[in-house]
Enzyme design. Sequence first.
Site, PDB file in Angstrom:
ATOM      1  N   ILE A 157     -66.351 -40.281 -52.047  1.00 40.38           N
ATOM      2  CA  ILE A 157     -67.468 -39.430 -52.481  1.00 40.38           C
ATOM      3  C   ILE A 157     -67.123 -38.747 -53.805  1.00 40.38           C
ATOM      4  O   ILE A 157     -67.952 -38.666 -54.714  1.00 40.38           O
ATOM      5  CB  ILE A 157     -67.821 -38.394 -51.395  1.00 40.38           C
ATOM      6  CG1 ILE A 157     -68.274 -39.111 -50.114  1.00 40.38           C
ATOM      7  CG2 ILE A 157     -68.898 -37.436 -51.885  1.00 40.38           C
ATOM      8  CD1 ILE A 157     -68.390 -38.214 -48.900  1.00 40.38           C
ATOM      9  N   ARG A 233     -65.759 -29.482 -46.629  1.00 41.41           N
ATOM     10  CA  ARG A 233     -65.752 -28.782 -45.352  1.00 41.41           C
ATOM     11  C   ARG A 233     -65.548 -27.293 -45.588  1.00 41.41           C
ATOM     12  O   ARG A 233     -64.768 -26.896 -46.458  1.00 41.41           O
ATOM     13  CB  ARG A 233     -64.630 -29.302 -44.442  1.00 41.41           C
ATOM     14  CG  ARG A 233     -64.966 -30.586 -43.715  1.00 41.41           C
ATOM     15  CD  ARG A 233     -66.075 -30.401 -42.676  1.00 41.41           C
ATOM     16  NE  ARG A 233     -66.414 -31.624 -41.963  1.00 41.41           N
ATOM     17  CZ  ARG A 233     -67.370 -32.484 -42.334  1.00 41.41           C
ATOM     18  NH1 ARG A 233     -68.083 -32.264 -43.420  1.00 41.41           N
ATOM     19  NH2 ARG A 233     -67.624 -33.557 -41.598  1.00 41.41           N
ATOM     20  N   ASP A 257     -72.675 -26.270 -49.193  1.00 41.13           N
ATOM     21  CA  ASP A 257     -73.380 -27.053 -48.185  1.00 41.13           C
ATOM     22  C   ASP A 257     -72.696 -26.907 -46.827  1.00 41.13           C
ATOM     23  O   ASP A 257     -73.258 -27.273 -45.809  1.00 41.13           O
ATOM     24  CB  ASP A 257     -73.401 -28.535 -48.598  1.00 41.13           C
ATOM     25  CG  ASP A 257     -74.259 -29.396 -47.678  1.00 41.13           C
ATOM     26  OD1 ASP A 257     -75.390 -28.967 -47.351  1.00 41.13           O
ATOM     27  OD2 ASP A 257     -73.811 -30.483 -47.262  1.00 41.13           O
ATOM     28  N   GLU A 262     -70.009 -23.124 -38.823  1.00 45.42           N
ATOM     29  CA  GLU A 262     -71.403 -23.599 -38.795  1.00 45.42           C
ATOM     30  C   GLU A 262     -71.951 -23.579 -37.370  1.00 45.42           C
ATOM     31  O   GLU A 262     -71.210 -23.850 -36.435  1.00 45.42           O
ATOM     32  CB  GLU A 262     -71.460 -25.024 -39.356  1.00 45.42           C
ATOM     33  CG  GLU A 262     -71.043 -25.055 -40.813  1.00 45.42           C
ATOM     34  CD  GLU A 262     -71.026 -26.467 -41.405  1.00 45.42           C
ATOM     35  OE1 GLU A 262     -71.516 -27.403 -40.749  1.00 45.42           O
ATOM     36  OE2 GLU A 262     -70.525 -26.606 -42.509  1.00 45.42           O
ATOM     37  N   HIS A 280     -75.837 -27.743 -44.622  1.00 44.95           N
ATOM     38  CA  HIS A 280     -75.081 -28.974 -44.352  1.00 44.95           C
ATOM     39  C   HIS A 280     -76.003 -30.207 -44.323  1.00 44.95           C
ATOM     40  O   HIS A 280     -76.148 -30.861 -43.289  1.00 44.95           O
ATOM     41  CB  HIS A 280     -74.300 -28.875 -43.025  1.00 44.95           C
ATOM     42  CG  HIS A 280     -73.164 -29.847 -42.949  1.00 44.95           C
ATOM     43  ND1 HIS A 280     -72.004 -29.587 -42.261  1.00 44.95           N
ATOM     44  CD2 HIS A 280     -73.012 -31.095 -43.466  1.00 44.95           C
ATOM     45  CE1 HIS A 280     -71.182 -30.626 -42.358  1.00 44.95           C
ATOM     46  NE2 HIS A 280     -71.785 -31.568 -43.091  1.00 44.95           N
ATOM     47  N   VAL A 281     -76.604 -30.469 -45.478  1.00 42.35           N
ATOM     48  CA  VAL A 281     -77.561 -31.582 -45.582  1.00 42.35           C
ATOM     49  C   VAL A 281     -77.045 -32.708 -46.481  1.00 42.35           C
ATOM     50  O   VAL A 281     -77.805 -33.569 -46.903  1.00 42.35           O
ATOM     51  CB  VAL A 281     -78.942 -31.102 -46.106  1.00 42.35           C
ATOM     52  CG1 VAL A 281     -79.590 -30.184 -45.094  1.00 42.35           C
ATOM     53  CG2 VAL A 281     -78.815 -30.393 -47.473  1.00 42.35           C
TER      54      VAL A 281
END
Length: 315
Positions: A157, A233, A257, A262, A280-281
């Site tokens: 990523i 994270r 994010d 969470e 967190h999308v």
Amino acid sequence: MSRPTVLMPVPMHDVVVEGCEERFELLRLWEAADPDALLAERGADVRGLAVGGHRRIDATLFDRLPNLQIVANFGVGYDSVDVDAASERGVIVTNTPGVLDDEVADTAVALLLMTVRELAQAERYLRAGRWAAEGTYPLTDLTVTGRRLGILGLGRIGEAIARRAEPFGMTVGYHNRSEKDVPYRYYPSLLEMARDVDTLMVVVPGNAATRHLVDAEVLEALGPDGVLVNIGRGTVVDEVALIGALKTRTIRAAGLDVYEDEPNVPQELIDLDNAVLLPHVGSASKPTRRAMGQLVVDNLTSWFTEGRALTPVNG
Ligand code: NDP
């Protein structure tokens, strides 16, 4: 031959549920009137686990499943699975790498643009009727072009983010534990990188080694025009230190994010006008989630038909 039994502790994407129902005997633990009784009665039959979300998957569950062979995790991050405990039992753990790189990189760049140019705040300004009532939204202090981007975690990523950053006129450097053959500057030290850049993008996995890597000292090194984006994270960033740095303007802004606990986001963070907060999308589009779900099913299928997992993280 009877179909392998797969246990699903919590509800998952339809692609996973339907794919498992087609190929395996699927036990839906969350629907059981008495989950404990189901595990006692059927635990020894279970050969595969399909998991996702925040529920911790560890020895407590593995001890109830003596014939477990594979844990197929929905998501490239597998921090909720105790991989060491799985490995000790000879259990393979798989994740869903690759199929979400572009989606997460797009989200990361969007979050960076939103944060630097205050786009979420500007949109709220319009919706609140303030454009008509008070005039134009204030000019932003920062601009994207020319920013010096440091990527913490130049993996699949991270590289997709780096490729996207170049046409925006940003320079790119990175910190990993090991140097890669890429056209970006490598920093063996995260702190050294933070001193040299003004924008820190976090894309490392969450685990014991990465916990609070981004602490007060790293944030201070970014400087008063500093921007932090965390798409990796929540545990990688010391959230208390971050809130402090945003309040005192030790750094200028943050786009997040992911969070330490969470879905609970500290009210102090929500109250800050220099934080852009997404729930967190990163990979959360229907096409990408379908592809991730299919890879969960394909890992289980490959394991039970060919004795080989497609994307194992251990073994
Ligand atoms: P990769 O494994 O491809 O890349 C991870 C990179 O992090 C590697 O380059 C690795 O390099 C580096 N790294 C790992 N540990 C450390 C460490 N202790 N210190 C410094 N660098 C380290 O993973 P992906 O790119 O596929 O995914 C990265 C993470 O992104 C996932 O683990 C997940 O947590 C997160 N993610 C978040 C999403 C969201 O919705 N927000 C969606 C998808 C993923 P090296 O080994 O050389 O150190």
